[in-house]
Scaffold this active site. Structure first.
Site, short mmCIF file in Angstrom:
data_model
loop_
_atom_site.label_atom_id
_atom_site.label_comp_id
_atom_site.label_asym_id
_atom_site.label_seq_id
_atom_site.Cartn_x
_atom_site.Cartn_y
_atom_site.Cartn_z
N ARG A 1 0.82 -1.22 0.00
CA ARG A 1 0.00 0.00 0.00
C ARG A 1 0.85 1.27 0.00
O ARG A 1 0.51 2.24 -0.66
CB ARG A 1 -1.03 -0.02 1.13
CG ARG A 1 -0.46 0.11 2.51
CD ARG A 1 -1.52 -0.22 3.54
NE ARG A 1 -1.94 -1.61 3.44
CZ ARG A 1 -3.19 -2.01 3.31
NH1 ARG A 1 -4.15 -1.15 3.23
NH2 ARG A 1 -3.46 -3.29 3.24
N THR A 2 1.97 1.26 0.68
CA THR A 2 2.84 2.44 0.68
C THR A 2 3.43 2.65 -0.72
O THR A 2 3.49 3.77 -1.23
CB THR A 2 3.97 2.28 1.71
OG1 THR A 2 3.39 2.09 2.99
CG2 THR A 2 4.87 3.50 1.75
N LYS B 1 22.89 -10.45 -3.83
CA LYS B 1 24.22 -10.99 -4.13
C LYS B 1 25.26 -10.39 -3.21
O LYS B 1 26.46 -10.59 -3.39
CB LYS B 1 24.61 -10.68 -5.58
CG LYS B 1 23.68 -11.24 -6.62
CD LYS B 1 24.07 -10.72 -8.01
CE LYS B 1 22.95 -10.96 -9.00
NZ LYS B 1 23.05 -10.06 -10.15
N ARG C 1 12.02 2.05 0.99
CA ARG C 1 11.59 1.31 2.19
C ARG C 1 12.68 0.27 2.47
O ARG C 1 13.13 -0.41 1.54
CB ARG C 1 10.25 0.63 1.91
CG ARG C 1 9.90 -0.55 2.82
CD ARG C 1 9.48 -0.11 4.20
NE ARG C 1 8.21 0.59 4.16
CZ ARG C 1 7.11 0.18 4.77
NH1 ARG C 1 7.11 -0.92 5.48
NH2 ARG C 1 6.02 0.90 4.69
N HIS D 1 8.65 6.58 9.69
CA HIS D 1 7.79 6.41 8.51
C HIS D 1 7.10 7.77 8.29
O HIS D 1 5.91 7.91 8.52
CB HIS D 1 6.79 5.29 8.79
CG HIS D 1 6.02 4.84 7.58
ND1 HIS D 1 6.27 5.32 6.31
CD2 HIS D 1 5.00 3.96 7.45
CE1 HIS D 1 5.44 4.73 5.47
NE2 HIS D 1 4.65 3.91 6.13
#
Lengths: 314, 152
Positions: A51-52, A80, A101, A129
């Site tokens: 949703r973000t 990696k 994020r 946030h």
């Protein structure tokens, strides 16, 4: 060059917050503008958050930008063993701004120090946030007509919930009274209560959650008791059903009361609340779009006057 | 000359680091990078001390430390005193002051902090309370007590 990244809004002044809210209001009036025509926005999601990501990508798309990025770090070189710095440097070659994020705390701060382009923190572990805080503020402002002198009730997981901590800190400019409603195991940590005392913010703590406790509330901010935060799952089973909001509890509440929730909800708000006019959580998520449009523009150095004078509305 | 005084030779020029808590002597050596120096160094460990019971003392010839280097010692040994020696005379005494910031000296206690996961990155702490020894990680923003943190 001035670093225009957004890592946290805890440091933002009252004026800056009000400025961004006004910018968000302009975008709500007309979200479809070509202000970012020709720009590229990268969304790097080292941890999934649908949703973000959708909200940020919609914000960028409605501003006319093009969006690149990844939603699953397994497909990138970080699996990696590539460092975050290398990934950020690489993407900075392509994008004008990076929305990130990350599951590690402090990742956004570090990225903002190494990247030649602005970074927007879309969540760094349990730390910050800021775009969520911004949309929470915008939702409160919109529904109450002010941010000043409100009774704000925070309910549920106040120990691990970063949204309530950020909201508490951002509200310090506006003379709020907080009520912390949580089970003993999930109550507001001492460091945030100390913060309230230092800032002169009034607060009361409750363990019971019923219609009497919330009678004076202007904002009821519900949170999810998150399973993944618990090391002891028996403890989770014991507390998860304690703080559930039911429609019948809203009868004697203030007419201006609005119920917020950062979503996703599990069962902490009964479904019969959804049809109550005081339920505001879906509109709250919608407000995230305008708040994020304002944040992206601000980080790119676009001023509110440029948004006002924008002739490229479509 | 008293036999006790013979334990450590007098310095012509350099620094005497005194009043080191006995168990921290070698931590001080590594914080100041003494193991890589080429000048004569005398390290005394477990010496008698009226103040500390047992103490350490380090004499470093021909080397004077910057305030930044000295402030590193605040993490492990705030009791340390430094005597600056020139021509066999103590010309200056310095104490260890807690700096406002600690860069690349201690590790964050939060395993989910970026500094514990990103190779080649320095830690950075803001000292939020010098008297109580409270540090705040610049990155993950977790507050921690200086006596609980580990050196990098």
């Amino acid at each position: 060059m001035e670093n225009r990244s957004l890592v946290t809004i805890a440091d933002h002044s009252k004026e800056k917050i009000m400025y961004l809210l006004e910018m968000a209001r302009l975008f709500e009036e007309n979200p479809n503008r070509k202000i970012l025509d020709g720009r590229v926005v990268a969304t790097l999601f080292f941890e999934p958050s649908t949703r973000t990501r959708l909200s940020f990508e919609t914000a960028a798309n409605r501003l006319g930008a093009r969006v690149i990025g990844f939603t699953d770090p397994k497909v990138t070189s970080s699996s990696k063993g590539e460092t975050l710095k290398d990934t950020i440097m690489m993407v900075s070659n392509y994008a004008d701004i990076i929305v990130m994020r990350h599951y590690l705390e402090g990742a956004a701060r570090y990225a903002s120090e190494v990247a030649p382009v602005p970074i927007i923190n879309a969540g760094d572990g349990a730390n910050q946030h800021p775009s969520q805080t911004m949309l929470d503020l915008y939702s409160i402002y919109k529904t109450q007509g002010t941010l000043e002198n409100l009774n704000i009730y925070l309910v549920g997981d106040l120990k691990y919930g970063r949204t309530v901590h950020s909201l508490l800190m951002a509200m310090r400019h506006f003379n709020p009274t907080f009520h912390f409603i949580a089970p003993e195991e999930l109550k507001m940590p001492e460091e945030y209560k100390a913060y309230c005392r230092a800032q002169g913010i009034r607060y009361e703590e409750h363990t019971e959650f019923d219609e009497h406790v919330i009678a004076e509330a202007d904002i009821l901010y519900m949170t999810r008791v998150q399973r993944e935060r618990f090391t002891d799952l028996m403890e989770y089973e014991r507390v998860k059903d304690v703080y559930i909001l039911k429609n019948s509890m809203l009868e004697g509440t203030r007419p201006n009361l609005r119920i917020l929730h950062p979503l996703p909800r599990v069962n902490e708000i009964a479904y019969d609340v959804d049809n109550n006019e005081k339920a505001y959580y879906f509109q709250q998520a919608h407000n995230g779009l305008f708040a994020r449009q304002a944040l992206i523009c601000d980080c790119l150095g676009i001023t509110i006057d440029e948004v006002r004078e924008d002739k490229l509305m479509c | 000359m008293d036999k006790k005084e013979l334990q450590v030779a007098a310095l012509e020029n350099g620094t005497v680091i005194d009043h080191i808590p006995a168990e921290k002597v070698f931590t001080v050596v590594s914080l100041l990078g003494l193991q890589d120096m080429k000048t004569p160094i005398t390290i005394g460990a477990n010496l008698e001390s009226k103040k500390l019971g047992r103490k350490g003392i380090i004499k470093v010839a021909d080397r004077f430390f910057t305030d930044e280097e000295i402030s590193r010692l605040s993490v492990v040994a705030s009791s340390v005193k430094l005597n600056i020696i020139r021509n066999y005379e103590v010309v200056e005494k310095k104490t260890v002051n807690m700096p406002d910031e600690l860069r690349g000296i201690v590790r964050c206690a939060n395993p989910k902090c970026i500094t514990n996961n990103e190779p080649g990155m320095d830690t950075l702490f803001h000292v939020v309370d010098k008297e109580q020894g409270r540090l705040k990680c610049h990155y993950c923003e977790k507050t921690q007590q200086i006596e609980n943190v580990k050196l990098v």
